[in-house]
Design a protein around this motif. Structure first.
Motif, PDB file in Angstrom:
ATOM      1  N   VAL A 165       0.868  -1.180   0.000  1.00  0.00           N
ATOM      2  CA  VAL A 165       0.000   0.000   0.000  1.00  0.00           C
ATOM      3  C   VAL A 165       0.901   1.224   0.000  1.00  0.00           C
ATOM      4  CG1 VAL A 165      -1.787   1.273   1.246  1.00  0.00           C
ATOM      5  CG2 VAL A 165      -1.814  -1.234   1.253  1.00  0.00           C
ATOM      6  N   LEU A 166       0.813   2.025  -1.058  1.00  0.00           N
ATOM      7  CA  LEU A 166       1.674   3.204  -1.201  1.00  0.00           C
ATOM      8  C   LEU A 166       1.018   4.470  -0.667  1.00  0.00           C
ATOM      9  CD1 LEU A 166       3.042   2.626  -4.812  1.00  0.00           C
ATOM     10  CD2 LEU A 166       4.151   2.083  -2.638  1.00  0.00           C
ATOM     11  N   ASN A 167      -0.290   4.605  -0.870  1.00  0.00           N
ATOM     12  CA  ASN A 167      -0.973   5.836  -0.486  1.00  0.00           C
ATOM     13  C   ASN A 167      -2.460   5.571  -0.333  1.00  0.00           C
ATOM     14  OD1 ASN A 167      -1.446   8.501   0.063  1.00  0.00           O
ATOM     15  ND2 ASN A 167      -0.641   9.294  -1.874  1.00  0.00           N
ATOM     16  N   ARG A 168      -3.104   6.386   0.466  1.00  0.00           N
ATOM     17  CA  ARG A 168      -4.546   6.295   0.674  1.00  0.00           C
ATOM     18  C   ARG A 168      -5.145   7.668   0.384  1.00  0.00           C
ATOM     19  NH1 ARG A 168      -7.738   2.916   3.462  1.00  0.00           N
ATOM     20  NH2 ARG A 168      -5.954   1.774   4.282  1.00  0.00           N
ATOM     21  N   LYS A 169      -6.106   7.713  -0.516  1.00  0.00           N
ATOM     22  CA  LYS A 169      -6.745   8.977  -0.886  1.00  0.00           C
ATOM     23  C   LYS A 169      -7.940   9.261   0.023  1.00  0.00           C
ATOM     24  CE  LYS A 169      -4.029   9.740  -4.305  1.00  0.00           C
ATOM     25  NZ  LYS A 169      -3.115  10.846  -4.281  1.00  0.00           N
ATOM     26  N   LYS A 170      -8.367  10.505   0.073  1.00  0.00           N
ATOM     27  CA  LYS A 170      -9.474  10.906   0.946  1.00  0.00           C
ATOM     28  C   LYS A 170     -10.792  10.208   0.609  1.00  0.00           C
ATOM     29  CE  LYS A 170      -7.605  15.440   1.915  1.00  0.00           C
ATOM     30  NZ  LYS A 170      -7.749  16.868   1.743  1.00  0.00           N
ATOM     31  N   ASP A 171     -11.002   9.908  -0.674  1.00  0.00           N
ATOM     32  CA  ASP A 171     -12.262   9.278  -1.083  1.00  0.00           C
ATOM     33  C   ASP A 171     -12.263   7.770  -0.858  1.00  0.00           C
ATOM     34  OD1 ASP A 171     -10.519   8.487  -3.037  1.00  0.00           O
ATOM     35  OD2 ASP A 171     -11.711   9.213  -4.723  1.00  0.00           O
ATOM     36  N   GLY A 172     -11.198   7.215  -0.272  1.00  0.00           N
ATOM     37  CA  GLY A 172     -11.140   5.787   0.018  1.00  0.00           C
ATOM     38  C   GLY A 172     -10.331   4.980  -0.974  1.00  0.00           C
ATOM     39  N   ALA A 173      -9.897   5.595  -2.063  1.00  0.00           N
ATOM     40  CA  ALA A 173      -9.101   4.878  -3.063  1.00  0.00           C
ATOM     41  C   ALA A 173      -7.706   4.589  -2.500  1.00  0.00           C
ATOM     42  CB  ALA A 173      -8.982   5.698  -4.338  1.00  0.00           C
ATOM     43  N   LEU A 210      -0.907   0.838  -9.104  1.00  0.00           N
ATOM     44  CA  LEU A 210      -2.316   0.775  -9.481  1.00  0.00           C
ATOM     45  C   LEU A 210      -3.146   1.558  -8.482  1.00  0.00           C
ATOM     46  CD1 LEU A 210      -2.780  -3.037 -10.199  1.00  0.00           C
ATOM     47  CD2 LEU A 210      -2.569  -1.227 -11.877  1.00  0.00           C
ATOM     48  N   ALA A 211      -4.213   2.159  -8.970  1.00  0.00           N
ATOM     49  CA  ALA A 211      -5.190   2.806  -8.090  1.00  0.00           C
ATOM     50  C   ALA A 211      -6.449   1.951  -8.108  1.00  0.00           C
ATOM     51  CB  ALA A 211      -5.492   4.216  -8.587  1.00  0.00           C
ATOM     52  N   ILE A 212      -6.935   1.619  -6.926  1.00  0.00           N
ATOM     53  CA  ILE A 212      -8.185   0.851  -6.848  1.00  0.00           C
ATOM     54  C   ILE A 212      -9.127   1.542  -5.876  1.00  0.00           C
ATOM     55  CG2 ILE A 212      -7.177  -1.365  -7.491  1.00  0.00           C
ATOM     56  CD1 ILE A 212      -7.100  -2.111  -4.584  1.00  0.00           C
ATOM     57  N   GLY A 213     -10.398   1.472  -6.185  1.00  0.00           N
ATOM     58  CA  GLY A 213     -11.408   2.116  -5.368  1.00  0.00           C
ATOM     59  C   GLY A 213     -11.744   1.346  -4.115  1.00  0.00           C
ATOM     60  N   ARG A 214     -12.508   1.989  -3.249  1.00  0.00           N
ATOM     61  CA  ARG A 214     -12.902   1.412  -1.966  1.00  0.00           C
ATOM     62  C   ARG A 214     -13.646   0.095  -2.141  1.00  0.00           C
ATOM     63  NH1 ARG A 214     -16.070   4.133   3.022  1.00  0.00           N
ATOM     64  NH2 ARG A 214     -14.084   5.170   3.196  1.00  0.00           N
ATOM     65  N   HIS A 215     -14.617   0.054  -3.048  1.00  0.00           N
ATOM     66  CA  HIS A 215     -15.424  -1.156  -3.251  1.00  0.00           C
ATOM     67  C   HIS A 215     -14.546  -2.360  -3.589  1.00  0.00           C
ATOM     68  CE1 HIS A 215     -18.594  -3.828  -4.582  1.00  0.00           C
ATOM     69  NE2 HIS A 215     -17.951  -3.976  -5.731  1.00  0.00           N
TER      70      HIS A 215
END
Length: 75
Positions: free
Chosen positions: A40-48, A58-63
């Motif tokens: 895990v490199l980073n966590r975005k505010k929207d949960g991604a 890769l960027a993956i969404g919360r779902h």
């Protein structure tokens, strides 16, 4: 635990993919298979999440991240 619960900077081993069949096939094509090590490199505010898989970011969404079962990798 799910990948969504992962901590930035830690590595995890994938234990299972529990999302829709089409998404599962796409993730497997990108290299996210059982036993694959991801970081895990980073966590975005929207949960991604931004993750590293086999040298690729890769960027993956919360779902999706909630449907990836992982185990923390001991170093």
């Amino acid at each position: 635990m799910s990948l969504f619960e992962g901590i930035t900077g830690k590595s995890y081993e994938i234990r299972g993919l529990y999302v829709e069949e089409g998404i599962t096939r796409r993730l497997q094509a990108l290299g996210l298979n059982d036993g694959t090590i991801i970081t895990v490199l980073n966590r975005k505010k929207d949960g991604a999440l931004i993750i590293r898989v086999r040298g690729t970011r890769l960027a993956i969404g919360r779902h999706i991240s909630q449907g990836i079962d992982v185990e923390e990798r001991a170093l």
